[in-house]
Motif scaffolding. Sequence first.
Motif, PDB file in Angstrom:
ATOM      1  N   LEU A   9     -22.382  -7.844  26.832  1.00  0.00           N
ATOM      2  CA  LEU A   9     -21.309  -7.463  25.911  1.00  0.00           C
ATOM      3  C   LEU A   9     -21.594  -8.034  24.528  1.00  0.00           C
ATOM      4  O   LEU A   9     -21.655  -9.254  24.339  1.00  0.00           O
ATOM      5  CB  LEU A   9     -19.965  -7.975  26.432  1.00  0.00           C
ATOM      6  CG  LEU A   9     -18.739  -7.341  25.781  1.00  0.00           C
ATOM      7  CD1 LEU A   9     -17.634  -7.170  26.805  1.00  0.00           C
ATOM      8  CD2 LEU A   9     -18.224  -8.158  24.617  1.00  0.00           C
TER       9      LEU A   9
ATOM     10  N   ASN B 266     -19.886  -7.255  20.893  1.00  0.00           N
ATOM     11  CA  ASN B 266     -18.739  -6.511  20.346  1.00  0.00           C
ATOM     12  C   ASN B 266     -18.870  -6.232  18.846  1.00  0.00           C
ATOM     13  O   ASN B 266     -17.914  -6.409  18.092  1.00  0.00           O
ATOM     14  CB  ASN B 266     -17.441  -7.279  20.624  1.00  0.00           C
ATOM     15  CG  ASN B 266     -16.238  -6.362  20.628  1.00  0.00           C
ATOM     16  OD1 ASN B 266     -16.342  -5.204  20.977  1.00  0.00           O
ATOM     17  ND2 ASN B 266     -15.085  -6.884  20.218  1.00  0.00           N
ATOM     18  N   ARG B 267     -20.034  -5.803  18.418  1.00  0.00           N
ATOM     19  CA  ARG B 267     -20.258  -5.403  17.026  1.00  0.00           C
ATOM     20  C   ARG B 267     -21.072  -4.110  17.022  1.00  0.00           C
ATOM     21  O   ARG B 267     -22.252  -4.109  17.361  1.00  0.00           O
ATOM     22  CB  ARG B 267     -20.998  -6.493  16.246  1.00  0.00           C
ATOM     23  CG  ARG B 267     -20.193  -7.755  15.983  1.00  0.00           C
ATOM     24  CD  ARG B 267     -19.079  -7.486  14.991  1.00  0.00           C
ATOM     25  NE  ARG B 267     -18.304  -8.685  14.690  1.00  0.00           N
ATOM     26  CZ  ARG B 267     -17.227  -9.046  15.334  1.00  0.00           C
ATOM     27  NH1 ARG B 267     -16.798  -8.322  16.364  1.00  0.00           N
ATOM     28  NH2 ARG B 267     -16.549 -10.133  15.004  1.00  0.00           N
TER      29      ARG B 267
ATOM     30  N   HIS C  79     -20.648   2.406  23.377  1.00  0.00           N
ATOM     31  CA  HIS C  79     -19.539   1.883  22.552  1.00  0.00           C
ATOM     32  C   HIS C  79     -18.607   3.034  22.177  1.00  0.00           C
ATOM     33  O   HIS C  79     -18.963   4.217  22.334  1.00  0.00           O
ATOM     34  CB  HIS C  79     -20.063   1.165  21.298  1.00  0.00           C
ATOM     35  CG  HIS C  79     -20.916   2.014  20.401  1.00  0.00           C
ATOM     36  ND1 HIS C  79     -20.386   2.905  19.503  1.00  0.00           N
ATOM     37  CD2 HIS C  79     -22.263   2.097  20.273  1.00  0.00           C
ATOM     38  CE1 HIS C  79     -21.366   3.501  18.848  1.00  0.00           C
ATOM     39  NE2 HIS C  79     -22.519   3.033  19.294  1.00  0.00           N
TER      40      HIS C  79
ATOM     41  N   THR D  28     -19.700  -2.685  24.106  1.00  0.00           N
ATOM     42  CA  THR D  28     -18.586  -3.370  23.463  1.00  0.00           C
ATOM     43  C   THR D  28     -17.484  -3.578  24.509  1.00  0.00           C
ATOM     44  O   THR D  28     -17.707  -3.409  25.705  1.00  0.00           O
ATOM     45  CB  THR D  28     -18.050  -2.545  22.280  1.00  0.00           C
ATOM     46  OG1 THR D  28     -17.614  -1.261  22.776  1.00  0.00           O
ATOM     47  CG2 THR D  28     -19.142  -2.330  21.237  1.00  0.00           C
ATOM     48  N   THR D  29     -16.276  -3.900  24.058  1.00  0.00           N
ATOM     49  CA  THR D  29     -15.165  -4.143  24.985  1.00  0.00           C
ATOM     50  C   THR D  29     -14.607  -2.848  25.573  1.00  0.00           C
ATOM     51  O   THR D  29     -13.537  -2.875  26.200  1.00  0.00           O
ATOM     52  CB  THR D  29     -14.035  -4.901  24.277  1.00  0.00           C
ATOM     53  OG1 THR D  29     -13.687  -4.209  23.072  1.00  0.00           O
ATOM     54  CG2 THR D  29     -14.445  -6.312  23.953  1.00  0.00           C
TER      55      THR D  29
ATOM     56  N   GLU E 124     -13.759  -3.172  29.127  1.00  0.00           N
ATOM     57  CA  GLU E 124     -12.756  -4.170  29.526  1.00  0.00           C
ATOM     58  C   GLU E 124     -11.735  -3.620  30.500  1.00  0.00           C
ATOM     59  O   GLU E 124     -11.283  -4.321  31.400  1.00  0.00           O
ATOM     60  CB  GLU E 124     -12.052  -4.703  28.281  1.00  0.00           C
ATOM     61  CG  GLU E 124     -10.912  -5.646  28.573  1.00  0.00           C
ATOM     62  CD  GLU E 124     -10.109  -5.969  27.327  1.00  0.00           C
ATOM     63  OE1 GLU E 124      -9.021  -6.535  27.476  1.00  0.00           O
ATOM     64  OE2 GLU E 124     -10.569  -5.655  26.226  1.00  0.00           O
TER      65      GLU E 124
END
Length: 459
Positions: A176, A178-179, A203, A229-230, A233
Amino acid sequence: RAAFKTVMDGKQVAILVPTTVLAQQHYVTFSQRLGAYPVTVDVLSRFRTGQEQRNIVEGLASGGIDICVGTHRLIQRDVSFKDLGLVIIDEEQRFGVAHKERLKQMRHEVDVLTLTATPIPRTLHLSLVGIRDMSTIDTPPEDRLPIKTYVSEFSDELIREAIRREIDRQGQVFFLHNRVHSIDYMAGRVRRLVPEARVGVAHGQMPEDQLEQAMIDFADGKMDVLVCTTIIESGLDIPNVNTLIVNRADNFGLAQLYQLRGRVGRSARRAYSYLLIPTTRGLTEAAERRLKTMLAATELGAGFHIAMKDLEIRGAGNILGAEQSGYIHAVGFDLYTKLLSAAVEIRGAPFTLWITDLSVHDPFFVTPLLMSASMFVQQRLQPSAADPMQQKMMLLMPIMFTFMFLWAPSGLVIYWLTSNLIGIGQTLLTNRLMGPLFRDSFHPRCTSTVMQCGKSLFR
């Protein structure tokens, strides 16, 4: 099971999820489980074309679709249901109050089932005080093992070793980062560290067809490492993924870290979670507390305890407003229940006026007269309005309030009476007492400031 029972009773079901990837996963699961029954299941998200979305909206309005899984597209204004009976909100912590109330506005008799591993403070508080019912699932699935969690500084050697260990046991890895602007660079770095690994990228800003294909390939085992990325989640269930590497773990919230860690360890294998922090800068106090909590909460079913800790740190939010965290300043639970019971009594009372039961000692009779008198006096004390229409309205308002308050609850009457008496006091204080005292002695700006202070003191 709840959705199936609802459909068998002739109602429709809406399943609200936060991401398109999770919506597609739920659609596949429901289609497989209910394929042997006369149930129509569809999904409404940006993975569908414009024409397909219009057909689904028409099917919901006509009753042709029984169960619809959807993202935020499901709560837009053009979506309506013929006979909605149940709303299921998955990953409830990802939605705001306005989103959840929008579905209930479609039909007031709808049942709502919310699912979350880490309830947001407002929802947890509503459950703890008894406004909402809550059920907790404390028994883990059979053969499920706790996830081993490590916090470490960013290290190429650690990343290489973790990925190779997972590939050696025929597993897969979530990396992960996250950018979005640097995710391709990080994917290239992973490829250089582990040349034998098949690395993919996913993403939320990717085109729909590319994102869908990337998730399908990873779920089918065509990739070893998914740099993402998240977007992963919310509720993804891929049992073969048993290693999670989170870059810059200090930037994530407590519930978010727990949700991310829950993406691995969904089978009988031991899962590992590596939370990486930067080597060049120190951690903030809040980030250090979050990471320590994650290291301590390793047992199965720790999400409820993490949510309780989150409630303690962030506050319970606003029961009547849109704030889902923070401390209550205006309305607490005791006052909320009193307001609710009063509103129910008023709503159930018949709209009748019993003139014969009124007496001069009855507040429903005396209060309108006092109200009219107070407004008349206040109007006389204030400077006359230049607009004739405004003068007529000021004369009509006491009469209007007299008729209105004959049906109003006594608490509302007292409130309006008090506010008008405060208005009379302000007018007397400013125009009759403080005005002549200061107007000729001080600068006009100073006089205005002193008069405003007097108003505030009186209020």
